[in-house]
Design an enzyme around this catalytic site. Structure first.
Site, mmCIF file in Angstrom:
data_model
loop_
_atom_site.group_PDB
_atom_site.id
_atom_site.type_symbol
_atom_site.label_atom_id
_atom_site.label_comp_id
_atom_site.label_asym_id
_atom_site.label_seq_id
_atom_site.Cartn_x
_atom_site.Cartn_y
_atom_site.Cartn_z
ATOM 1 N N GLU A 20 -1.969 -7.000 7.719
ATOM 2 C CA GLU A 20 -0.593 -6.861 8.186
ATOM 3 C C GLU A 20 -0.377 -7.535 9.532
ATOM 4 O O GLU A 20 -1.326 -7.800 10.270
ATOM 5 C CB GLU A 20 -0.228 -5.361 8.266
ATOM 6 C CG GLU A 20 1.184 -5.057 8.723
ATOM 7 C CD GLU A 20 2.289 -5.644 7.847
ATOM 8 O OE1 GLU A 20 2.370 -6.878 7.704
ATOM 9 O OE2 GLU A 20 3.108 -4.864 7.329
ATOM 10 N N HIS A 79 0.837 -1.202 0.000
ATOM 11 C CA HIS A 79 0.000 0.000 0.000
ATOM 12 C C HIS A 79 0.872 1.252 0.000
ATOM 13 O O HIS A 79 2.030 1.232 0.426
ATOM 14 C CB HIS A 79 -0.919 0.013 1.228
ATOM 15 C CG HIS A 79 -0.167 0.062 2.518
ATOM 16 N ND1 HIS A 79 0.370 1.222 3.036
ATOM 17 C CD2 HIS A 79 0.160 -0.917 3.386
ATOM 18 C CE1 HIS A 79 0.989 0.960 4.168
ATOM 19 N NE2 HIS A 79 0.878 -0.335 4.410
#
Length: 191
Positions: free
Chosen positions: A85, A11
């Site tokens: 994550e 990202h």
């Protein structure tokens, strides 16, 4: 398994990335630099080479994925919880040096073990490969899960995965092989 490629994109940047904070499973949005990085990733991914875009459900990954999907002229596909994550637990929001002082090598404080992160990453790859058999899929997620999952295929520890960068694995040889990392053909230098 039919031939396919998975293009992993970290990202774009968030304010916490800029400040060096552990954000893990905290849902921190992109900043303007992160949005620009997502737009830049489109050219590395090469429009016309991808069949689908999927991502982690966290907003920074979903927004990055939407920007990339728009740039590639594709519809945004589903999110996969397996791509979230690493959970930094008590360390979330801390500057990395503070967390390391409390928990050397980020072991302790409820921080998710790296083995667990890699195991999730490998399960995500299996699931995406099954869901998109024979297709090339861009997978938008997070630095730690990309770095350590792809290190498994590389056979050595990869360096940092940069915000907005592209890493590609392909299975042309019958097993997953690392073809690109941080927008470049990988070298075998451990980091």
């Amino acid at each position: 398994m039919r031939l396919m490629k998975l293009g992993f994109v970290r990202h774009g940047q968030t304010q916490w990335n800029l400040e060096g904070r552990l954000q893990g499973s905290s849902d921190i949005p992109l900043n303007d630099t992160g949005r620009a990085q997502a737009r830049e990733a489109v050219s590395v991914l090469e429009p016309g080479q991808w069949d689908a875009i999927v991502s982690s459900p966290l907003s920074r990954a979903r927004e990055t994925a939407q920007i990339i999907a728009d740039g590639l002229g594709l519809e945004l596909g589903p999110s996969y919880d397996l791509l979230i994550e690493r959970d930094y637990a008590q360390g979330e929001g801390m500057v990395e040096t503070e967390a390391l002082a409390l928990w050397p090598d980020k072991h302790g404080g409820g921080i998710e073990p790296l083995d667990s992160v890699v195991e999730r990453g490998l399960r995500a790859i299996e699931q995406i490969a099954a869901d998109y058999l024979g297709k090339n899929v861009a997978v938008i997620c997070h630095g730690t899960i990309i770095r350590y999952t792809l290190s498994h295929f590389a056979g050595y520890k990869l360096d940092t995965i940069h915000n907005g960068s592209v890493a590609i694995i392909g299975n042309e040889s019958g097993s997953w092989q690392l073809e690109l990392v941080n927008d470049q053909v990988p070298n075998r230098v451990a980091g």
